[in-house]
Design a protein around this motif. Structure first.
Motif, short mmCIF file in Angstrom:
data_model
loop_
_atom_site.label_atom_id
_atom_site.label_comp_id
_atom_site.label_asym_id
_atom_site.label_seq_id
_atom_site.Cartn_x
_atom_site.Cartn_y
_atom_site.Cartn_z
N ARG A 54 18.39 -51.71 30.14
CA ARG A 54 17.76 -52.56 31.16
C ARG A 54 17.89 -54.03 30.77
O ARG A 54 18.27 -54.88 31.60
CB ARG A 54 16.28 -52.20 31.31
N ARG A 55 17.63 -54.34 29.51
CA ARG A 55 17.73 -55.73 29.04
C ARG A 55 19.18 -56.21 29.10
O ARG A 55 19.44 -57.35 29.49
CB ARG A 55 17.20 -55.84 27.61
N LEU A 56 20.10 -55.34 28.72
CA LEU A 56 21.52 -55.72 28.72
C LEU A 56 21.99 -56.05 30.13
O LEU A 56 22.67 -57.07 30.35
CB LEU A 56 22.35 -54.58 28.13
N LEU A 57 21.62 -55.22 31.09
CA LEU A 57 22.07 -55.44 32.46
C LEU A 57 21.47 -56.72 33.05
O LEU A 57 22.11 -57.38 33.88
CB LEU A 57 21.70 -54.24 33.33
N PRO A 286 37.69 -52.30 21.76
CA PRO A 286 36.74 -51.24 22.16
C PRO A 286 35.96 -51.60 23.42
O PRO A 286 35.86 -52.76 23.81
CB PRO A 286 35.80 -51.17 20.95
N PRO A 287 35.36 -50.60 24.07
CA PRO A 287 34.48 -50.86 25.21
C PRO A 287 33.19 -51.51 24.75
O PRO A 287 32.73 -51.29 23.63
CB PRO A 287 34.23 -49.46 25.78
N THR A 288 32.59 -52.30 25.62
CA THR A 288 31.43 -53.11 25.25
C THR A 288 30.12 -52.34 25.30
O THR A 288 29.28 -52.46 24.40
CB THR A 288 31.31 -54.33 26.20
N HIS A 289 29.91 -51.57 26.34
CA HIS A 289 28.57 -51.13 26.72
C HIS A 289 27.82 -50.38 25.63
O HIS A 289 26.70 -50.76 25.24
CB HIS A 289 28.64 -50.27 27.98
N GLY A 290 28.41 -49.30 25.12
CA GLY A 290 27.70 -48.48 24.13
C GLY A 290 27.38 -49.24 22.86
O GLY A 290 26.27 -49.12 22.31
N GLY A 291 28.35 -50.01 22.37
CA GLY A 291 28.11 -50.79 21.16
C GLY A 291 27.01 -51.82 21.35
O GLY A 291 26.19 -52.06 20.45
N ALA A 292 26.97 -52.42 22.53
CA ALA A 292 25.92 -53.40 22.83
C ALA A 292 24.55 -52.74 22.86
O ALA A 292 23.54 -53.34 22.45
CB ALA A 292 26.21 -54.08 24.16
N VAL A 297 19.29 -52.10 20.23
CA VAL A 297 18.18 -51.34 19.64
C VAL A 297 17.93 -51.76 18.19
O VAL A 297 16.79 -52.00 17.78
CB VAL A 297 18.47 -49.83 19.71
N LEU A 298 18.99 -51.85 17.42
CA LEU A 298 18.84 -52.13 15.99
C LEU A 298 18.42 -53.57 15.72
O LEU A 298 17.84 -53.85 14.66
CB LEU A 298 20.14 -51.81 15.26
N ASN A 299 18.69 -54.49 16.63
CA ASN A 299 18.34 -55.90 16.44
C ASN A 299 16.90 -56.21 16.85
O ASN A 299 16.41 -57.31 16.59
CB ASN A 299 19.29 -56.79 17.25
N ASP A 300 16.23 -55.27 17.49
CA ASP A 300 14.87 -55.50 17.98
C ASP A 300 13.91 -54.57 17.21
O ASP A 300 14.06 -53.35 17.25
CB ASP A 300 14.80 -55.21 19.48
N ALA A 301 12.93 -55.15 16.53
CA ALA A 301 12.05 -54.36 15.66
C ALA A 301 11.31 -53.27 16.43
O ALA A 301 11.20 -52.13 15.96
CB ALA A 301 11.06 -55.28 14.95
N ALA A 302 10.80 -53.60 17.62
CA ALA A 302 10.04 -52.62 18.40
C ALA A 302 10.93 -51.50 18.91
O ALA A 302 10.56 -50.32 18.84
CB ALA A 302 9.34 -53.32 19.56
#
Length: 397
Positions: A54-57, A286-292, A297-302
């Protein structure tokens, strides 16, 4: 011209998935393809991933190409998952990571790289191993062979045999190891055994490839990395092939990574320059979506905390199904001991079923498992299908 082509046989594992789809039996059970299922038999999208998406989009403003090696944030987070934040390998910049289309893509990039620069080296895989391992390296033009892994009972690790096999390998040969949750057996070395394996690899001057497809599905994110970290601690060069299909539930997004660990930062950059060439000649970038999503997730503590909870829940459900299966079979067939499945880890287990029994499970009971040891995807078991599953296995024993 294509009229002359022979009909290729179906894939040993994915072909079973197709057969399962076409089976009209309403009570059919699929324990073949390595996909996690929840208690309702669905492969869920994790809540942490949905929020990251949701945040990515909301923020995404371009669908432009990534760099050949993918997202920089993704690479950094992959390395921290493998070795831990602040690890000397990361501080010294001795690791480089390329984002790849799934763990299979990572293995193929590694195979192309090794075939080009170490053409005389043979790739050794465990006996047994994932059905696609040898095919990937052979398709890249490399010779493959096997080292001892499973003991004579088919229920445990033949550690002495494994070490004896590795000690006989020529210097410079390549050894493929499963970091955790060995596929197809679910049988892993202990931390103490990993120390010995690492020492033999260093002493014999072997090049290890660590296939890390299930981090977090064994005992936990840190615990599952013990083997890799023991090998890296010896100072040898290492290739790590990561997959985030299982632990992030991103099967269809094809999210993987190839990480190379070297002795110096300069060597790491040299290695990355060659990885870029292998990628450019294959899928370009590589494709962007999955890696992003993974990086988000890993960059956000919560979000990371939420994801770790979801991962623990998947791991615990699999372990619960192991115990339920063993208990149910004990009631139905007390003379047949399946307790060895409890000590195995991850999604898969070797059941010990013969090929004839596996075929009978499919044709008479609509239960699909992989032959050659009767590999069972424990994640496909549920409380609802367990009685039918165990009754079917009891019938064919």
């Amino acid at each position: 011209m294509f009229d002359l082509l022979p009909l290729a046989p179906p894939d040993a594992i994915l072909g079973l998935g197709e057969a399962f789809k076409n089976d009209p039996n309403p009570n059919k059970i699929n324990l073949s393809v390595g996909v996690y299922k929840d208690e309702q038999g669905n492969t869920p999208v994790l809540a942490s991933i949905k929020e990251a998406e949701r945040r990515l989009l909301e923020k995404e403003k371009s669908k432009g190409y990534l760099a050949i090696e993918g997202l920089a944030d993704y690479g950094q987070q992959v390395q921290e998952m493998l070795f831990g934040a602040g690890h000397p390998i990361l501080k010294d910049k001795r690791a480089v990571t390329a984002q790849t289309p799934g763990g299979t893509g990572s293995l193929r990039v590694a195979a192309d790289l090794l075939r080009k620069h170490f053409a005389a080296a043979k790739v050794w895989v465990s006996k047994p191993t994932w059905a696609n391992h040898q095919a990937i390296f052979q398709a890249a033009g490399q010779l493959t062979d096997v080292y001892t892994y499973l003991d004579s009972t088919g229920k445990g690790l033949d550690f002495d045999g494994m070490i004896a096999s590795l000690e006989k390998l020529p210097a410079g040969d390549i050894v493929l190891l499963h970091a955790c949750c060995h596929n197809p057996t679910g049988i892993d070395p202990t931390p103490e055994q990993w120390k010995k394996i690492a020492a033999v690899i260093k002493d014999k001057k072997l090049l290890p490839i660590v296939d890390f497809a299930y981090q977090g599905f064994g005992d936990g994110l840190e615990e599952d990395a013990v083997g890799l970290r023991e090998i890296a601690a010896t100072g040898v060069d290492v290739l790590v092939c990561s997959s985030f299909s299982k632990n992030f539930g991103l099967y269809g997004e094809r999210v993987g990574a190839l990480t190379l660990v070297t002795n110096t930062a300069e060597a790491a950059q040299r290695a990355l320059s060659q990885v870029r060439i292998s990628i450019r000649c294959n899928y370009s970038n590589p494709p962007t979506h999955g890696g992003a999503l993974v990086a988000g997730v890993l960059n956000d503590a919560a979000l990371r905390k939420q994801w770790e909870g979801e991962l623990a829940a998947m791991r615990n459900r699999i372990n619960k199904m192991r115990h339920l299966f063993v208990d149910t079979m004990k009631k139905l067939k007390p003379e047949k001991d399946f307790s060895f499945l409890i000590s195995q880890k991850g999604m898969f287990s070797y059941s010990g079923l013969t090929n004839m029994q596996v075929d009978e499970l499919k044709t008479k009971h609509a239960v699909y498992v992989v032959g050659n040891g009767g590999r069972i995807n424990v994640a496909g078991m549920t409380e609802e299908n367990m009685p039918k599953l165990c009754a079917a296995i009891t019938a064919v024993l």
